[in-house]
Design a protein around this motif. Structure first.
Motif, PDB file in Angstrom:
ATOM      1  N   ILE A  58       1.827  38.413  12.647  1.00 15.28           N
ATOM      2  CA  ILE A  58       1.325  39.575  11.903  1.00 15.28           C
ATOM      3  C   ILE A  58       1.876  39.568  10.485  1.00 15.28           C
ATOM      4  N   ARG A  59       3.125  39.144  10.337  1.00 15.44           N
ATOM      5  CA  ARG A  59       3.718  39.035   8.989  1.00 15.44           C
ATOM      6  C   ARG A  59       2.925  38.033   8.140  1.00 15.44           C
ATOM      7  N   ILE A 116       7.287  38.293  22.013  1.00 14.24           N
ATOM      8  CA  ILE A 116       7.122  39.426  21.102  1.00 14.24           C
ATOM      9  C   ILE A 116       7.444  39.002  19.670  1.00 14.24           C
ATOM     10  N   GLN A 117       8.427  38.114  19.533  1.00 15.02           N
ATOM     11  CA  GLN A 117       8.783  37.614  18.202  1.00 15.02           C
ATOM     12  C   GLN A 117       7.633  36.815  17.602  1.00 15.02           C
ATOM     13  N   VAL A 150       5.046  39.312  16.220  1.00  9.84           N
ATOM     14  CA  VAL A 150       5.473  39.947  14.972  1.00  9.84           C
ATOM     15  C   VAL A 150       5.406  38.952  13.811  1.00  9.84           C
ATOM     16  N   GLU A 151       5.854  37.710  14.042  1.00  9.09           N
ATOM     17  CA  GLU A 151       5.844  36.701  12.968  1.00  9.09           C
ATOM     18  C   GLU A 151       4.427  36.372  12.515  1.00  9.09           C
ATOM     19  N   LEU A 179       5.691  48.452  14.632  1.00  9.28           N
ATOM     20  CA  LEU A 179       6.050  47.178  15.258  1.00  9.28           C
ATOM     21  C   LEU A 179       7.518  47.153  15.669  1.00  9.28           C
ATOM     22  N   GLU A 180       8.383  47.725  14.832  1.00 15.13           N
ATOM     23  CA  GLU A 180       9.807  47.803  15.181  1.00 15.13           C
ATOM     24  C   GLU A 180      10.014  48.658  16.430  1.00 15.13           C
ATOM     25  N   ASN A 202       4.634  48.544  10.038  1.00 18.51           N
ATOM     26  CA  ASN A 202       5.903  47.836  10.261  1.00 18.51           C
ATOM     27  C   ASN A 202       6.870  48.682  11.091  1.00 18.51           C
ATOM     28  N   THR A 242       8.705  46.718  19.472  1.00 20.27           N
ATOM     29  CA  THR A 242       9.620  45.648  19.860  1.00 20.27           C
ATOM     30  C   THR A 242      10.814  46.185  20.633  1.00 20.27           C
ATOM     31  N   LEU A 268      -4.086  46.195  15.658  1.00 19.12           N
ATOM     32  CA  LEU A 268      -3.031  46.897  14.918  1.00 19.12           C
ATOM     33  C   LEU A 268      -3.422  48.346  14.665  1.00 19.12           C
TER      34      LEU A 268
END
Length: 345
Positions: free
Chosen positions: A132-133, A125-126, A129-130, A80-81, A77, A84, A164
Motif C-alpha cells: 500500500i505504501r 500483514i507487513q 502495508v508495504e 492501517l496502524e 495510515n 495492524t 482501502l
C-alpha cells in the motif's frame, strides 16, 4: 481521467494484496462494529431479520460524496496502524491467497502457528502495508500528456483503492459507534455498501432525513461529506433490491431476479453449427470459471453451476462433454457433480 494500473510492474502483487484485503473485510477479524456490507446478499439477510412494530417507518438513502478522492491519506495510515495492532493482538499473521484464481473462495486468514500451504501465497500483514505504501508513493496520473501527482485520496485506478475505502469506512464507524449504536437514534437498520448508505427508522416527520444526515456526518467529518439522496415512507430502493413495509412486514424483491431467465440463457454455439468437440468443451469451461470467479459462497456457486449445466444439456450438449469441462475446471466441483449424479440415479 480513466486510470489503469495494467502496466504497473507490481500489478500481479497488487492483485494478491487486493484479495488479501477482501478476506480481511469479509471476515472482519478485528470485530469492528460497522454497517459495511461485502455484497448485496448481506442486505437481504439483514432486512429479513427486522422486527418492526410501528405503522410508519422512514427509509433514508444517503451517499458519501466522492469517497475515493476525498479520503485523507493521513487517516488511511492511522487506520492501517490500528488494523495492524488489532490483527497482531488477535494472533493473525496474514492471509493465505489461493494461487488458482478460480478457487478464491478458499482464501483464509493465517494464524501465528499455521503451517504454510504450497498452493497458497502467504501474504503477511507487513506485506500488505508495504505494498500500500508503494501505491501511495506512485499515485501519478497522465492528463493530456502531462504527469500529475495526486495529492490526496486513494491512488486512482489502483488495485487496492476500493478495499482501502471500505476499510476506512469500517474504521470510522467503529471509532464512532456511540453515535449510531445509541438506542435514542432509533435506527432499526443501517447498512453501507461502499459509498451508498441506507437507514430505516421509526422516526417520522419532514425533518428526519436532514437530522439523520447530520448525525452520520459526525462520523465522516471533516474530509468526507454525507449527502441526502431520498426519503421515503414504508418503501425503499437500495442496490438491486426494492422493498415495501406493510403492517410491520418487509416484502423484498430482487430486481435482478426478474432478469434471471435471460441471464441463464446460454447464447453459445448450438450443435447445428457443427463445431468440434473442443469448442463446446471450451465454452463450458469458460462459463464455469466465470461462475467461480464471481462467487464467494460455495452453496450459491453450486446452484449457478447446476443451472448452467441444465441449460447446456437442454441445448443438446452431450453429458460426456459436460463431465469433461467440469473435470478440467475444478476438481472439487467435478467430485461433487459425480456424487450428485450417483444420488440422482
Amino acid at each position: 481521467p480513466v486510470v489503469s494500473f495494467s502496466k504497473f510492474p507490481g500489478r500481479h502483487a497488487g492483485g494478491i494484496v487486493s484479495r488479501a484485503l477482501s478476506v480481511i473485510i469479509r471476515k472482519n477479524p478485528m470485530r469492528w462494529k460497522t454497517w459495511n456490507m461485502f455484497n448485496g446478499h448481506e442486505f437481504m439477510v439483514s432486512v429479513k431479520k427486522l422486527k418492526l412494530k410501528c405503522v410508519e417507518h422512514t427509509c433514508i438513502k444517503l451517499d458519501i460524496k466522492e469517497q475515493y478522492t476525498n479520503i485523507s491519506m493521513e487517516e488511511v495510515n492511522r487506520m492501517l496502524e490500528s488494523l495492524t495492532r488489532k490483527l497482531k493482538k488477535m494472533r493473525i499473521r496474514g492471509v493465505g491467497v489461493c494461487k488458482n484464481k478460480t478457487e478464491k473462495c478458499k482464501d483464509y486468514l493465517t494464524g501465528m502457528k499455521d503451517k504454510d500451504n504450497e498452493n497458497f501465497y502467504q501474504v503477511s500483514i507487513q506485506n500488505i502495508v508495504e505494498y500500500i505504501r508503494v501505491e501511495q508513493t506512485h499515485n501519478c496520473i497522465m492528463v493530456e500528456g502531462n504527469l500529475v501527482l495526486q495529492n490526496d485520496g486513494v491512488a486512482m485506478g489502483s488495485m487496492c483503492g476500493a478495499q482501502l475505502a471500505m476499510l476506512d469506512g469500517m474504521w470510522r464507524e467503529n471509532r464512532h459507534r456511540g453515535y449510531w449504536s445509541n438506542r435514542d437514534n432509533r435506527y432499526l437498520l443501517i447498512k453501507r455498501y461502499r459509498d451508498d448508505v441506507i437507514v430505516i427508522t421509526d422516526r417520522v416527520g419532514e425533518a428526519v432525513g436532514e437530522e439523520v444526515t447530520k448525525e452520520l456526518q459526525r462520523i465522516y467529518k471533516p474530509y468526507l461529506k454525507v449527502v441526502l439522496e431520498k426519503v421515503e415512507v414504508n418503501t425503499f430502493q437500495f442496490l438491486q433490491y426494492q422493498g415495501n413495509i406493510d403492517k410491520g412486514v418487509v416484502r423484498l424483491r430482487d430486481r435482478m431476479a426478474d432478469m434471471a431467465e435471460d441471464m441463464h440463457k446460454i447464447k453459445y454455439p448450438s450443435l447445428s453449427s457443427r463445431c468440434s468437440k473442443n469448442v463446446y468443451v471450451g465454452v463450458m469451461i469458460t462459463v464455469f470459471k466465470k461462475c467461480i470467479c464471481v462467487s464467494w459462497n460455495n452453496d450459491r456457486l453450486w446452484e449457478d453451476i447446476l443451472s448452467h449445466v441444465v441449460s447446456f444439456l437442454e441445448k443438446g450438449y452431450h453429458t460426456k462433454w459436460v463431465k469433461s469441462a467440469l473435470a478440467k475446471t475444478n476438481r472439487d466441483i467435478f467430485t461433487k457433480w459425480l456424487q450428485h449424479t450417483r444420488r440422482s440415479r
